[in-house]
Scaffold this motif. Structure first.
Motif, PDB file in Angstrom:
ATOM      1  N   GLY A 152       9.942  33.148   2.941  1.00 52.94           N
ATOM      2  CA  GLY A 152      10.543  31.947   3.508  1.00 52.94           C
ATOM      3  C   GLY A 152      11.572  31.381   2.534  1.00 52.94           C
ATOM      4  N   ILE A 153      11.681  30.072   2.478  1.00 52.12           N
ATOM      5  CA  ILE A 153      12.641  29.398   1.590  1.00 52.12           C
ATOM      6  C   ILE A 153      12.020  29.255   0.202  1.00 52.12           C
ATOM      7  N   GLU A 154      12.775  29.570  -0.827  1.00 52.16           N
ATOM      8  CA  GLU A 154      12.299  29.359  -2.197  1.00 52.16           C
ATOM      9  C   GLU A 154      13.420  28.708  -2.992  1.00 52.16           C
ATOM     10  N   ILE A 155      13.078  27.637  -3.700  1.00 49.17           N
ATOM     11  CA  ILE A 155      14.070  26.915  -4.508  1.00 49.17           C
ATOM     12  C   ILE A 155      13.737  27.146  -5.970  1.00 49.17           C
ATOM     13  N   TYR A 156      14.744  27.417  -6.763  1.00 52.47           N
ATOM     14  CA  TYR A 156      14.501  27.675  -8.172  1.00 52.47           C
ATOM     15  C   TYR A 156      14.999  26.494  -8.983  1.00 52.47           C
ATOM     16  N   GLN A 157      14.082  25.724  -9.447  1.00 50.59           N
ATOM     17  CA  GLN A 157      14.430  24.496 -10.151  1.00 50.59           C
ATOM     18  C   GLN A 157      15.196  24.708 -11.438  1.00 50.59           C
ATOM     19  N   LYS A 158      14.880  25.750 -12.137  1.00 42.74           N
ATOM     20  CA  LYS A 158      15.537  25.931 -13.420  1.00 42.74           C
ATOM     21  C   LYS A 158      16.988  26.364 -13.275  1.00 42.74           C
ATOM     22  N   GLU A 159      17.333  26.829 -12.106  1.00 43.52           N
ATOM     23  CA  GLU A 159      18.693  27.302 -11.912  1.00 43.52           C
ATOM     24  C   GLU A 159      19.603  26.186 -11.454  1.00 43.52           C
ATOM     25  N   SER A 160      20.869  26.386 -11.778  1.00 44.62           N
ATOM     26  CA  SER A 160      21.878  25.453 -11.292  1.00 44.62           C
ATOM     27  C   SER A 160      22.715  26.201 -10.248  1.00 44.62           C
ATOM     28  N   VAL A 161      23.339  25.455  -9.377  1.00 46.16           N
ATOM     29  CA  VAL A 161      24.214  26.067  -8.384  1.00 46.16           C
ATOM     30  C   VAL A 161      25.483  26.587  -9.057  1.00 46.16           C
TER      31      VAL A 161
ATOM     32  N   SER B 137      29.173  32.896  -2.996  1.00 43.98           N
ATOM     33  CA  SER B 137      28.634  32.040  -1.936  1.00 43.98           C
ATOM     34  C   SER B 137      27.202  31.742  -2.347  1.00 43.98           C
ATOM     35  N   ILE B 138      26.894  30.485  -2.475  1.00 42.77           N
ATOM     36  CA  ILE B 138      25.546  30.104  -2.909  1.00 42.77           C
ATOM     37  C   ILE B 138      24.869  29.278  -1.824  1.00 42.77           C
ATOM     38  N   ARG B 139      23.615  29.597  -1.549  1.00 47.61           N
ATOM     39  CA  ARG B 139      22.842  28.738  -0.669  1.00 47.61           C
ATOM     40  C   ARG B 139      22.389  27.548  -1.520  1.00 47.61           C
ATOM     41  N   ALA B 140      22.697  26.349  -1.063  1.00 46.95           N
ATOM     42  CA  ALA B 140      22.405  25.157  -1.864  1.00 46.95           C
ATOM     43  C   ALA B 140      21.628  24.123  -1.065  1.00 46.95           C
ATOM     44  N   ILE B 141      20.624  23.538  -1.693  1.00 43.97           N
ATOM     45  CA  ILE B 141      19.831  22.491  -1.049  1.00 43.97           C
ATOM     46  C   ILE B 141      19.908  21.218  -1.874  1.00 43.97           C
ATOM     47  N   GLN B 142      19.927  20.097  -1.165  1.00 43.44           N
ATOM     48  CA  GLN B 142      19.961  18.816  -1.856  1.00 43.44           C
ATOM     49  C   GLN B 142      19.080  17.829  -1.098  1.00 43.44           C
TER      50      GLN B 142
ATOM     51  N   MET C 222       0.849  -1.208   0.000  1.00 47.96           N
ATOM     52  CA  MET C 222       0.000   0.000   0.000  1.00 47.96           C
ATOM     53  C   MET C 222       0.874   1.244   0.000  1.00 47.96           C
ATOM     54  N   LYS C 223       0.709   2.031  -1.015  1.00 48.91           N
ATOM     55  CA  LYS C 223       1.550   3.204  -1.190  1.00 48.91           C
ATOM     56  C   LYS C 223       1.122   4.329  -0.236  1.00 48.91           C
ATOM     57  N   SER C 224       2.072   5.149   0.179  1.00 47.49           N
ATOM     58  CA  SER C 224       1.777   6.214   1.143  1.00 47.49           C
ATOM     59  C   SER C 224       1.186   7.433   0.474  1.00 47.49           C
ATOM     60  N   SER C 225       0.470   8.168   1.295  1.00 47.68           N
ATOM     61  CA  SER C 225       0.082   9.501   0.852  1.00 47.68           C
ATOM     62  C   SER C 225       1.341  10.325   0.930  1.00 47.68           C
ATOM     63  N   ARG C 226       1.337  11.416   0.237  1.00 51.34           N
ATOM     64  CA  ARG C 226       2.476  12.311   0.312  1.00 51.34           C
ATOM     65  C   ARG C 226       2.068  13.593   0.997  1.00 51.34           C
ATOM     66  N   ILE C 227       2.912  13.988   1.915  1.00 52.63           N
ATOM     67  CA  ILE C 227       2.684  15.215   2.663  1.00 52.63           C
ATOM     68  C   ILE C 227       3.474  16.307   1.958  1.00 52.63           C
ATOM     69  N   LYS C 228       2.778  17.277   1.412  1.00 55.32           N
ATOM     70  CA  LYS C 228       3.464  18.317   0.670  1.00 55.32           C
ATOM     71  C   LYS C 228       4.058  19.358   1.610  1.00 55.32           C
TER      72      LYS C 228
ATOM     73  N   GLY D 149       9.364  24.662  -5.185  1.00 58.32           N
ATOM     74  CA  GLY D 149      10.425  23.898  -5.826  1.00 58.32           C
ATOM     75  C   GLY D 149      10.789  22.601  -5.131  1.00 58.32           C
ATOM     76  N   LEU D 150      10.474  22.485  -3.858  1.00 59.36           N
ATOM     77  CA  LEU D 150      10.916  21.318  -3.104  1.00 59.36           C
ATOM     78  C   LEU D 150      10.085  20.075  -3.343  1.00 59.36           C
ATOM     79  N   ASP D 151       8.774  20.205  -3.380  1.00 62.35           N
ATOM     80  CA  ASP D 151       7.932  19.019  -3.532  1.00 62.35           C
ATOM     81  C   ASP D 151       8.235  18.269  -4.808  1.00 62.35           C
ATOM     82  N   LYS D 152       8.661  18.998  -5.825  1.00 62.09           N
ATOM     83  CA  LYS D 152       9.021  18.339  -7.075  1.00 62.09           C
ATOM     84  C   LYS D 152      10.275  17.500  -6.854  1.00 62.09           C
TER      85      LYS D 152
END
Lengths: 246, 246, 246, 246, 246, 246
Positions: free
Chosen positions: E236-245, E209-214, E1-7, E12-15
């Motif tokens: 708050g926190i915003e992640i930009y998917q199209k950008e690269s570090v 200096s780049i703020r980076a999330i992984q 049984m697959k889990s629900s996902r908590i968004k 940018g993060l949920d993706k």
């Protein structure tokens, strides 16, 4: 009086060794996981028998005989036949790898040899005498050394192994584990205590993983210290002198 | 009053040493495995005899005499003849390398010299007097130092060795092991306690492994601190000044 | 006598393994967080059943069954059905991960196996017999090893795990954690104690994070030691041989 | 009230020091082996006498007087004459380097100064008073610090040295050993406890070994923090401001 | 049984999380100083309420409530109102950060949960029940872990935290400190014990200096392991998917 | 309720701080030797008085008052006058730097504040009240922390300092020492325990040594995390926003 040289017969290596290993010396083979240490020293023994008439004893501190034979079978060496012909012998010392005596460790006086090492040396000597071996391999020496928690005692353990094997009077090759990797790795204390040292590593050179061998040290020998690529083929270890690792 | 300089006679080295080693000083030769430490300091003694009329004593803490002679035989030095001529002497201190007294270690007062080091210094002094030696080598000092588990006592052990040798009054060369390698290695405490330091390494420079020598330190001397390549040939160590390591 | 090879069925891997894992051997899968260790070894079991008729036992030291099944559900493997068909079994050993006996730790004699490891091996053996499994996975072995505070005992713990699994007589895969990362990481002692080692890492190569797999070691096998990229897809782990990590 | 500046007279240095060392401060000279620490601080004293009318005391914790004089003789400084003229004094504290009291170490209360340091400070004060010195050098402070096995006590030892010298009321230079090398070395705790810090290293820059000096810190001073090359010539240390290390 | 996902609702993060965090799991947020850990997990809760109807509990082991509210005020979240509406709750566990019992540390049996952790878990459970929360945050877990001086006990502490939170039955996010930085940092043991791991770093990339999330790991999820840049804005926190570090 | 911002008045810094330091917070200034930590925090106080009408207390754990005044005199700040005007106060806590109680260390319960820290906090509070200060500086906190030999107690010591200063209710700046340097240095635990962190380093960038400042963390603040160059001039610290370190 100059020594005879004991040839390894491993393609490309004897040239790097200035002809071969000086007779009666102890050579340390230090390598990373999967670099072919067991294959290398087994080949040293088999070549000894088949190419140079030197009988040999393989002392295993890692595996029992059936597993060992299974592993070596891919290279086409008929070890069981050589064993029957009393040209090759296997000493199963693998139980030693489990031996830990926390109590004894702090009290052992290394000046007089360690009890379990004494036994092992005697066992080896006995096997060597039985088939009049000229070469012996101990693979690996790690558990003999790592019974001890401190550097002083480990150092002494290695000295005792080298001393014990030297007293037997024939040429020895012992293997040990590399702890750090790369070109600027830490030098392990065993490398100073053996008479010769050969290093096996899998190095990342640009985009490729290369198996690399280097003769780091050999008493009485004008060695070629260049790092060279080697392969593990169906014949065992092969070093290609004309190639560079880079 | 300026010192006389004791020439090593090793091709290329005396120039890097501003003429030679200041008389009566203790020079530390620190090197990796297989870099030629024993050959180097043996050459220092042989050249002393053959080129400069300086008799010399070789103190071995690593090997017994027969093994040592065997190793040096490739270079064409007739050490046994020099020994008969009372120009060269061999002190076999190799048993020391096994001596560990865990009990004594914690109680030894280093201010007054260590028992086994005292004995050794006396033995050396006696040999030096017997042949009126002008040079002495101790190869290696590692076991004298590594009897002690802590830095404070190791530091004191090295000081005592340097002090003990200095008191004998002649020029000394002692060898020790490099623990880390490369251009930005850790500096070992012995390097601060000897009067001079020469470093031998096998460096990976681009695609090649190069044997490299550097005079790191020498009291009273305008040294050339450049790293230079050297070779181990049938004549011993040779340094090529016009060449660069790079 | 040459071994049979146990195929993993993981796309691209069996080729790197020279055909598959030698039967009866213990392979260590060492990887960083999130590299897919659990998926990998689960796939090894599922493929065993579905592609090669090898039943398999999954021994979990990390998660309980419901969490595990939930995680594996995305890959479309109907593990509960395979369980009913007695082709797959789950041994929940996750309580072990909490077991710490500070008292026992200093007194355990590793020569005779550790109490909790004995129990575990028996439990595994029992499961294997019940479904006549040909493959077993232990994920991860970390808590079995980290009960011990010192290297000597950890080494022995790993040896005992490998020994215990080998005695069961079938092919095993065990997982463990990578402590350092990159191309020149420290080599962990487990890598010398298993019969084979596969490494999973997420490496930073220029601008990209790449999932990379490398077969570092495999007894009796001519391995391809190149680092290759892999992906975790809806089918599990997939390795693309034609691609390079660089 | 702004301080007077005590000029070193070392070519190129006073400019990097914003004019000189602030009077009454303690400057730490930290350097690798063979970088010229003893020459540097000796020159500081000799220049003080010959160029600025400042008498000076040299406190040696490394060598006895005759060895020291021999070493300094190459630079043409007639120290014995300056000594007779009561402008220069030598305090032989080298016996301290051997003093180890394992018992005392754990009980010494650093808040009130260490017994051997107290004595030393008194001895220094007495020498300073005798010739009305304006400068004092302690070379090196290492043994005063390394009597203690732990960081807390070593820190206190260094503080006490700085405090003790400051109380004497004149300008001091003390030397110590560099433990790690290169551009991103570890910062040693002494560097935070002295009023000023000058670093001497032999750096490998591309193909060349360069002697490099850097004024890292100086209270009350607008320093030039650039790394500059220096040479050790027959006149002592010389820094060339117009040159770059690169 | 697959889990629900908590968004998470973080742009940018949920993706990157393959849709969101699997329900009921414990995610570890490990980051350097100033990388926005508290903001991140607070946003996770606020978004839960405002975007997805999930009530949430914030457990603070670092700051008291007034300081916390002050810090979060810049983002325009009216936490006090949400609290009154019983959609959000604050558990002040910051006194725990001071609790040290040196005696207890050596005797605590981790198999049965730690006393202070038990209390905390109960307190959290009670808060969760009171407002029927679906999400909980513990920021940070460091003091719960660092009560223990050794790795074995720290490992157990982290396991107990993960276990305790999992038993509560809702989705959790806990934060911890990064010890080393850069692309080839050491892997911290917590990263293997949580179900998911998100890493926040400030990386030096060339001149910037780049703020980076992984997203390093997430059970049951096909993650996007690429390192991406993020910003801390007034929302708050915003992640930009199209950008690269890079 | 949003905080007021306390401006530093240091050219270029308040912009990087998003306006200034949030009132009542504790900011950690961590820097290498000679990077200007004392100048920086002194300037913070002087600017407070002269530009913003905030009185300030300077708590020195390193130097006594006369040395401190001498050092600050170059910047043209008339601290003695400000002291008479009851706008500035100096607390000489430098004797603390010598205090070591090996006995107490193992028994101190950090939950209730440390005896010497309690006294210090009281002394500070008293000074603050006397002149109604709005800013306080503690330079450096190192000796308060390094009384303790282990991480657990050091962590607690730092927490107590931050807590104690926060209770006083005004804005604080404390300084500490950097242990490792460069872009990928180790993160020190103090950096996680303060409300804000500013890092000062002298970095080697290509051929030049550059003084570099970075605002690493600040609660409630949208910081600019870029590393920027700064200079120490006759006016104190100056940061040039338009310039890059590279």
């Amino acid at each position: 009086m100059k020594s005879s040289r004991i040839k390894t017969g491993i393609l490309g290596l004897d040239k790097m060794l200035g002809g071969g290993i000086p007779e009666g010396r102890v050579v340390l083979l230090v390598g990373g996981p999967g670099t072919g240490k067991t294959i290398f020293c087994s080949q040293f023994l088999v070549n000894g028998i088949e190419m140079y008439g030197d009988n040999g004893v393989f002392v295993s501190l890692d595996e029992g005989k059936s597993h060992y034979l299974r592993e070596m079978s891919v290279f086409g060496w008929d070890l069981e036949k050589l064993e029957q012909e009393k040209k090759w012998a296997f000493v199963n010392a693998s139980p030693i790898k489990y031996a830990i005596s926390p109590d004894e460790v702090s009290n052992i006086s290394i000046g007089s040899k360690d009890f379990s090492l004494s036994n092992l040396i005697n066992k080896i000597k006995s096997s060597v005498d039985k088939i009049k071996a000229n070469r012996v391999v101990v693979d690996p020496i790690t558990s003999l050394v790592f019974q001890y928690p401190d550097v002083i005692n480990r150092r002494a353990a290695i000295l005792n192994i080298v001393e014990g094997l030297t007293e037997i009077g024939i040429t020895s090759m012992v293997t040990t584990e590399l702890k750090t990797s790369g070109f600027e790795r830490n030098i392990q204390l065993e490398e100073y205590l053996a008479h010769g040292v050969i290093v096996l590593q899998t190095l990342q050179v640009g985009k490729t993983s290369i198996r690399a061998i280097q003769v780091e040290k050999m008493r009485e020998t004008s060695i070629d210290p260049q790092i060279r690529p080697y392969r593990i083929t169906e014949k065992g270890i092969e070093i290609y002198q004309k190639e560079s690792v880079f």
